[in-house]
Design an enzyme around this catalytic site. Sequence first.
Site: not given
Ligand code: PRP
Length: 180
Positions: A103, A159
Site C-alpha cells: 500500500d 483484515d
Molecule cells: C498490512 C499488510 C502489509 C502492510 C501493507 O499489514 O499485511 O504488511 O499492511 O501496508 P503498507 O504498504 O502501507 O506498509 P498490517 O499492518 O495491517 O498487519 P497485518 O498483516 O497483521 O494485518
Amino acid sequence: MRNDMKCILLTKEEIAKRVCELGNQIAEEYKNEDAPLMICILKGSIVFFADLIREIDLPLKIEFMTASSYGSATVSSGRVKVVSELDNKIVGKNVILVEDIIDSGRTIAYIKNDMLTKGVKSLKVCALLDKPDRRVSDVHADYVGFIIPDEFVVGYGLDFDQQYRNFPDIGVLKPEMYAN
Ligand code: PRP
C-alpha cells in the site's frame, strides 16, 4: 454478496488462477538456482502464502515474520513494527518475501532495507495486491498478483480490525463499516 461489502473485487476463483500463475513463474525462474526461502509476513499474508507455496514445484523452505503498521485503522500508521528472529536463517539464501498487499510501501521497504544488510544471496518480493496510488516509499514487488484501485479491501487474509481474514474473496468494505 454479504451486505457489509460494497463490491467483490476479486473472486476466490480469480485469485486461485493468478496464484497458480505466480507459483509457476517463481518455479520457472528458480529452477536452476538454490530453491528459495519463502518468508510469510504475518498476519495478512497467511492465506496467500499457504496457497502460493503449494503452487511452487521446488524444494523450498518457509519461515514467518510479523510486521504491522495499521493497528485497527484503515490507513497505515506510518510506524512499522517488525518481530523477526530470522537473521541466522537468511544468510546466503535466495529469499522471497511474501506480502498480501503493498500500500504505502513502508512495511516492505523497511523489511527489505533491513534484510539487505544481513547477507542474503538475493531478495525478491511477491505481493498478491499492489495499490500504487498510495505509495509513499519507493519500492516495488518483483511478482504482483493484481494491481488494485485505492479502495479498502478485506478478505483472503486481509483484515479490518482483525476481522474478515477468513472471507474467501477479496471485497471492498462499505465505508460505514469502519466509520468512526
Ligand atoms: C498490512 C499488510 C502489509 C502492510 C501493507 O499489514 O499485511 O504488511 O499492511 O501496508 P503498507 O504498504 O502501507 O506498509 P498490517 O499492518 O495491517 O498487519 P497485518 O498483516 O497483521 O494485518
